[in-house]
Design a protein around this motif. Structure first.
Motif, mmCIF file in Angstrom:
data_model
loop_
_atom_site.group_PDB
_atom_site.id
_atom_site.type_symbol
_atom_site.label_atom_id
_atom_site.label_comp_id
_atom_site.label_asym_id
_atom_site.label_seq_id
_atom_site.Cartn_x
_atom_site.Cartn_y
_atom_site.Cartn_z
ATOM 1 N N LEU A 97 0.835 -1.212 0.000
ATOM 2 C CA LEU A 97 0.000 0.000 0.000
ATOM 3 C C LEU A 97 0.864 1.254 0.000
ATOM 4 O O LEU A 97 0.595 2.207 -0.745
ATOM 5 C CB LEU A 97 -0.946 -0.004 1.195
ATOM 6 C CG LEU A 97 -2.019 -1.086 1.204
ATOM 7 C CD1 LEU A 97 -2.788 -1.076 2.523
ATOM 8 C CD2 LEU A 97 -2.961 -0.931 0.026
ATOM 9 N N ASP A 98 1.912 1.258 0.827
ATOM 10 C CA ASP A 98 2.818 2.403 0.876
ATOM 11 C C ASP A 98 3.500 2.619 -0.477
ATOM 12 O O ASP A 98 3.640 3.749 -0.943
ATOM 13 C CB ASP A 98 3.871 2.229 1.969
ATOM 14 C CG ASP A 98 3.295 2.374 3.371
ATOM 15 O OD1 ASP A 98 2.187 2.925 3.521
ATOM 16 O OD2 ASP A 98 3.971 1.922 4.328
ATOM 17 N N GLU A 99 3.909 1.538 -1.109
ATOM 18 C CA GLU A 99 4.557 1.627 -2.423
ATOM 19 C C GLU A 99 3.577 2.180 -3.465
ATOM 20 O O GLU A 99 3.936 3.029 -4.287
ATOM 21 C CB GLU A 99 5.061 0.248 -2.851
ATOM 22 C CG GLU A 99 5.827 0.266 -4.150
ATOM 23 C CD GLU A 99 6.342 -1.121 -4.529
ATOM 24 O OE1 GLU A 99 6.392 -1.387 -5.747
ATOM 25 O OE2 GLU A 99 6.681 -1.912 -3.625
ATOM 26 N N PHE A 100 2.325 1.717 -3.413
ATOM 27 C CA PHE A 100 1.303 2.216 -4.339
ATOM 28 C C PHE A 100 1.086 3.721 -4.134
ATOM 29 O O PHE A 100 1.034 4.495 -5.098
ATOM 30 C CB PHE A 100 -0.016 1.460 -4.145
ATOM 31 C CG PHE A 100 -1.124 1.946 -5.030
ATOM 32 C CD1 PHE A 100 -1.168 1.607 -6.373
ATOM 33 C CD2 PHE A 100 -2.123 2.765 -4.517
ATOM 34 C CE1 PHE A 100 -2.190 2.067 -7.194
ATOM 35 C CE2 PHE A 100 -3.155 3.229 -5.331
ATOM 36 C CZ PHE A 100 -3.185 2.876 -6.675
ATOM 37 N N GLY A 136 3.766 10.496 -7.077
ATOM 38 C CA GLY A 136 4.696 11.002 -8.065
ATOM 39 C C GLY A 136 4.106 11.165 -9.460
ATOM 40 O O GLY A 136 4.775 11.636 -10.370
ATOM 41 N N ASP A 137 2.848 10.797 -9.639
ATOM 42 C CA ASP A 137 2.220 10.852 -10.955
ATOM 43 C C ASP A 137 1.790 12.279 -11.284
ATOM 44 O O ASP A 137 1.044 12.900 -10.534
ATOM 45 C CB ASP A 137 1.015 9.914 -10.989
ATOM 46 C CG ASP A 137 0.495 9.706 -12.383
ATOM 47 O OD1 ASP A 137 0.160 10.710 -13.053
ATOM 48 O OD2 ASP A 137 0.405 8.541 -12.803
ATOM 49 N N TYR A 162 -3.413 15.252 -9.098
ATOM 50 C CA TYR A 162 -3.084 16.489 -8.393
ATOM 51 C C TYR A 162 -3.551 16.514 -6.950
ATOM 52 O O TYR A 162 -3.215 17.437 -6.210
ATOM 53 C CB TYR A 162 -3.610 17.719 -9.147
ATOM 54 C CG TYR A 162 -5.111 17.814 -9.276
ATOM 55 C CD1 TYR A 162 -5.867 18.499 -8.338
ATOM 56 C CD2 TYR A 162 -5.767 17.237 -10.351
ATOM 57 C CE1 TYR A 162 -7.232 18.610 -8.461
ATOM 58 C CE2 TYR A 162 -7.130 17.341 -10.484
ATOM 59 C CZ TYR A 162 -7.855 18.031 -9.548
ATOM 60 O OH TYR A 162 -9.216 18.130 -9.673
ATOM 61 N N GLU A 163 -4.282 15.503 -6.530
ATOM 62 C CA GLU A 163 -4.684 15.433 -5.125
ATOM 63 C C GLU A 163 -4.981 13.983 -4.769
ATOM 64 O O GLU A 163 -5.524 13.241 -5.583
ATOM 65 C CB GLU A 163 -5.921 16.302 -4.875
ATOM 66 C CG GLU A 163 -6.295 16.423 -3.421
ATOM 67 C CD GLU A 163 -7.428 17.419 -3.171
ATOM 68 O OE1 GLU A 163 -7.965 17.389 -2.065
ATOM 69 O OE2 GLU A 163 -7.772 18.210 -4.070
ATOM 70 N N ILE A 164 -4.606 13.604 -3.555
ATOM 71 C CA ILE A 164 -4.861 12.246 -3.058
ATOM 72 C C ILE A 164 -5.410 12.369 -1.648
ATOM 73 O O ILE A 164 -4.824 13.042 -0.797
ATOM 74 C CB ILE A 164 -3.560 11.410 -3.013
ATOM 75 C CG1 ILE A 164 -2.908 11.347 -4.393
ATOM 76 C CG2 ILE A 164 -3.845 10.008 -2.476
ATOM 77 C CD1 ILE A 164 -1.482 10.825 -4.360
#
Length: 174
Positions: free
Chosen positions: A102-105, A111-112, A116-118
């Motif tokens: 999950l952390d890697e995802f 970085g994409d 523009y927001e997560i």
């Protein structure tokens, strides 16, 4: 003077704002936040004039709020004004995923450049990804390549945004 007085009055009369912010901000900090929210590019001289401080004091307080992570002055691409397509994408992650996966995802989507927001959620969906592209068709293709085949993504739902009326506390007009 009217703007200064109304900002001060809002702070003094709004009990909700007082209770939420008083642990981290005083009235002057709140007025700095409000002024920068209206125009994040204003000079420290103008900021000082708006909130009743010298340029040096306004600079020092703004920097302190930035260093503490309480405010973040940033530039925002207003997608609607630039005539880009954008969508809110709700993502349900696999319950089989490990914390490391999950952390890697999350690091990957952070970085994409088209995201523009997560936001993280609790409930039906785990994440909200706000994405943009040239057209809605491009968003659809992009989501297929980025999410549809990803092992961690159990499902996703994209909702195109047709119009933004207010972003970052600023009215958007056409």
């Amino acid at each position: 003077m009217t703007n200064e007085r109304s900002a001060a009055t809002e702070w003094l009369e709004n009990d909700t704002i007082q209770s939420l912010l008083k642990e981290h901000l005083d009235e002057t900090d709140y007025r700095i936040y409000k002024a920068l929210n209206e125009d994040g590019r204003m000079s420290d001289t103008e900021l000082g004039e708006r909130v009743g401080l010298s340029r040096t004091a306004a600079h020092r307080r703004r920097k302190k709020l930035e260093e503490e992570g309480i405010i973040d002055v940033l530039g925002v691409l207003v997608l609607q004004e630039a005539d880009f397509a954008y969508a809110d994408v709700f993502v349900k992650l696999s319950s089989e995923a490990t914390v490391d996966e999950l952390d890697e995802f999350l690091e990957t989507v952070k970085g994409d450049e088209f995201i523009y927001e997560i936001e993280e959620y609790m409930g039906t969906y785990d994440l909200l990804l706000r994405v943009w592209h040239a057209t809605l068709g491009d968003i659809q293709s992009y989501l297929r390549t980025q999410l549809q085949c990803h092992d961690l993504v159990a499902k996703y739902e994209a909702m195109p945004v047709t119009k933004t009326h207010k972003a970052w506390h600023k009215p958007i007009t056409n």
